[in-house]
Design a protein around this motif. Structure first.
Motif, PDB file in Angstrom:
ATOM      1  N   HIS A 277       6.557   0.426  -8.819  1.00 49.97           N
ATOM      2  CA  HIS A 277       6.132  -0.148 -10.095  1.00 49.97           C
ATOM      3  C   HIS A 277       7.326  -0.355 -11.026  1.00 49.97           C
ATOM      4  O   HIS A 277       7.433  -1.389 -11.687  1.00 49.97           O
TER       5      HIS A 277
ATOM      6  N   THR B 156       0.842  -1.198   0.000  1.00 50.22           N
ATOM      7  CA  THR B 156       0.000   0.000   0.000  1.00 50.22           C
ATOM      8  C   THR B 156       0.879   1.250   0.000  1.00 50.22           C
ATOM      9  O   THR B 156       2.090   1.174   0.251  1.00 50.22           O
ATOM     10  N   ASP B 157       0.245   2.403  -0.235  1.00 52.39           N
ATOM     11  CA  ASP B 157       0.988   3.667  -0.210  1.00 52.39           C
ATOM     12  C   ASP B 157       1.644   3.902   1.153  1.00 52.39           C
ATOM     13  O   ASP B 157       2.768   4.381   1.229  1.00 52.39           O
TER      14      ASP B 157
ATOM     15  N   THR C 175       7.980   5.550  -3.652  1.00 55.96           N
ATOM     16  CA  THR C 175       6.714   6.004  -4.209  1.00 55.96           C
ATOM     17  C   THR C 175       6.087   4.856  -4.981  1.00 55.96           C
ATOM     18  O   THR C 175       6.750   3.855  -5.274  1.00 55.96           O
ATOM     19  N   GLN C 176       4.816   5.021  -5.342  1.00 56.12           N
ATOM     20  CA  GLN C 176       4.145   4.018  -6.168  1.00 56.12           C
ATOM     21  C   GLN C 176       4.874   3.847  -7.493  1.00 56.12           C
ATOM     22  O   GLN C 176       5.042   2.728  -7.980  1.00 56.12           O
TER      23      GLN C 176
ATOM     24  N   LEU D  89       4.686   1.627   1.405  1.00 62.26           N
ATOM     25  CA  LEU D  89       5.755   2.147   0.556  1.00 62.26           C
ATOM     26  C   LEU D  89       6.391   3.378   1.198  1.00 62.26           C
ATOM     27  O   LEU D  89       7.607   3.551   1.142  1.00 62.26           O
ATOM     28  N   ASP D  90       5.573   4.214   1.806  1.00 64.95           N
ATOM     29  CA  ASP D  90       6.089   5.400   2.491  1.00 64.95           C
ATOM     30  C   ASP D  90       7.013   4.997   3.637  1.00 64.95           C
ATOM     31  O   ASP D  90       8.038   5.639   3.869  1.00 64.95           O
TER      32      ASP D  90
END
Length: 70
Positions: free
Chosen positions: A54, A39-40, A49-50, A43-44
């Protein structure tokens, strides 16, 4: 008095092993697949970042820094 020589070079050269390469490749694939599911907020927590996640998750399994594999 004893002289000590310190180096960062390995004392023994690692030989290529197809089995080790396959195991490492599968580990990398698994880790990248897991990265793509974070999830964001997660990741944070790891400072990504997304878009960065990716980008890493879609790399082929052989595209890794040389220090990642033996």
């Amino acid at each position: 008095m004893t002289a000590v020589i310190c180096t960062n070079t390995p004392t023994q050269k690692m030989s290529f092993s197809p089995l080790n390469w396959i195991v490492n490749a599968l580990d990398i694939r698994r880790e990248r697949k897991a990265l793509s599911t974070l999830t964001d907020a997660q990741l944070d927590d790891i400072g990504l970042t997304q878009a960065q996640a990716h980008q890493e998750a879609t790399k082929p399994i052989w595209d890794v820094p040389s220090h990642w594999v033996c």
